[in-house]
Design a protein around this motif. Structure first.
Motif, mmCIF file in Angstrom:
data_model
loop_
_atom_site.group_PDB
_atom_site.id
_atom_site.type_symbol
_atom_site.label_atom_id
_atom_site.label_comp_id
_atom_site.label_asym_id
_atom_site.label_seq_id
_atom_site.Cartn_x
_atom_site.Cartn_y
_atom_site.Cartn_z
ATOM 1 N N ALA A 29 0.869 -1.175 0.000
ATOM 2 C CA ALA A 29 0.000 0.000 0.000
ATOM 3 C C ALA A 29 0.906 1.225 0.000
ATOM 4 N N THR A 30 0.569 2.227 -0.795
ATOM 5 C CA THR A 30 1.413 3.411 -0.886
ATOM 6 C C THR A 30 0.591 4.692 -0.776
ATOM 7 N N SER A 89 5.251 7.468 1.751
ATOM 8 C CA SER A 89 5.194 6.276 2.607
ATOM 9 C C SER A 89 4.769 5.047 1.814
ATOM 10 N N LYS A 90 5.333 3.893 2.214
ATOM 11 C CA LYS A 90 4.945 2.614 1.611
ATOM 12 C C LYS A 90 4.860 1.573 2.716
ATOM 13 N N ILE A 138 -1.576 -10.468 8.652
ATOM 14 C CA ILE A 138 -2.052 -9.107 8.463
ATOM 15 C C ILE A 138 -3.119 -9.152 7.375
ATOM 16 N N ILE A 139 -4.332 -8.741 7.735
ATOM 17 C CA ILE A 139 -5.467 -8.898 6.820
ATOM 18 C C ILE A 139 -5.763 -7.647 5.999
ATOM 19 N N ARG A 140 -5.302 -6.481 6.469
ATOM 20 C CA ARG A 140 -5.448 -5.266 5.677
ATOM 21 C C ARG A 140 -4.494 -4.207 6.209
ATOM 22 N N GLY A 141 -4.199 -3.228 5.369
ATOM 23 C CA GLY A 141 -3.293 -2.175 5.799
ATOM 24 C C GLY A 141 -3.323 -1.000 4.854
ATOM 25 N N ARG A 142 -2.756 0.106 5.318
ATOM 26 C CA ARG A 142 -2.624 1.289 4.474
ATOM 27 C C ARG A 142 -1.406 2.097 4.904
ATOM 28 N N LYS A 168 -5.687 -1.634 1.717
ATOM 29 C CA LYS A 168 -5.473 -2.818 0.876
ATOM 30 C C LYS A 168 -5.789 -4.032 1.732
ATOM 31 N N ALA A 169 -6.465 -4.979 1.170
ATOM 32 C CA ALA A 169 -6.841 -6.177 1.915
ATOM 33 C C ALA A 169 -6.348 -7.420 1.194
ATOM 34 N N ASN A 170 -6.197 -8.481 1.980
ATOM 35 C CA ASN A 170 -5.819 -9.748 1.390
ATOM 36 C C ASN A 170 -6.886 -10.762 1.675
#
Length: 100
Positions: A14-15, A19-20, A78-82, A98-100
């Motif tokens: 996620a970007t 930041s990334k 980790i199921i989602r992040g930003r 972003k989700a997986n």
């Protein structure tokens, strides 16, 4: 045909400006990494949720400067992040989840 020997290492990225956030690790992205991608004197941050505690948003800060990375501890998938960037006098600016 089945592959034998190792679990797949799926990851997501996620970007946002400056930041990334990436996930890494076999058995379901167990580590988060936050990269500072801009020489703008602002910290980079990743926000993420783990499978074991989906209602708890965790924060991983990288205050070390442009070109550096911060790594989380090991944990459940980790199921989602930003990715986010620190703003001085406003709420932090964040990209899309972003989700997986």
């Amino acid at each position: 045909m089945a592959l034998i020997g190792s679990a797949p290492a799926f990851a997501f990225t996620a970007t946002t400006a400056g930041s990334k956030l990436t996930t890494q690790g076999n058995e379901g992205h167990r580590y988060a990494r936050v990269y500072d991608t801009s020489a703008d004197s602002r910290s980079a941050k990743g926000e993420y949720n783990r499978q074991a505690s989906p209602g708890e948003t965790r924060n991983l800060w990288n205050s070390s400067g442009n070109g550096t990375v911060a790594k989380s501890g090991d944990g459940s998938k980790i199921i989602r992040g930003r990715a986010c960037r620190q703003e001085q006098w406003s709420p932090d600016s964040c990209g899309a989840w972003k989700a997986n």
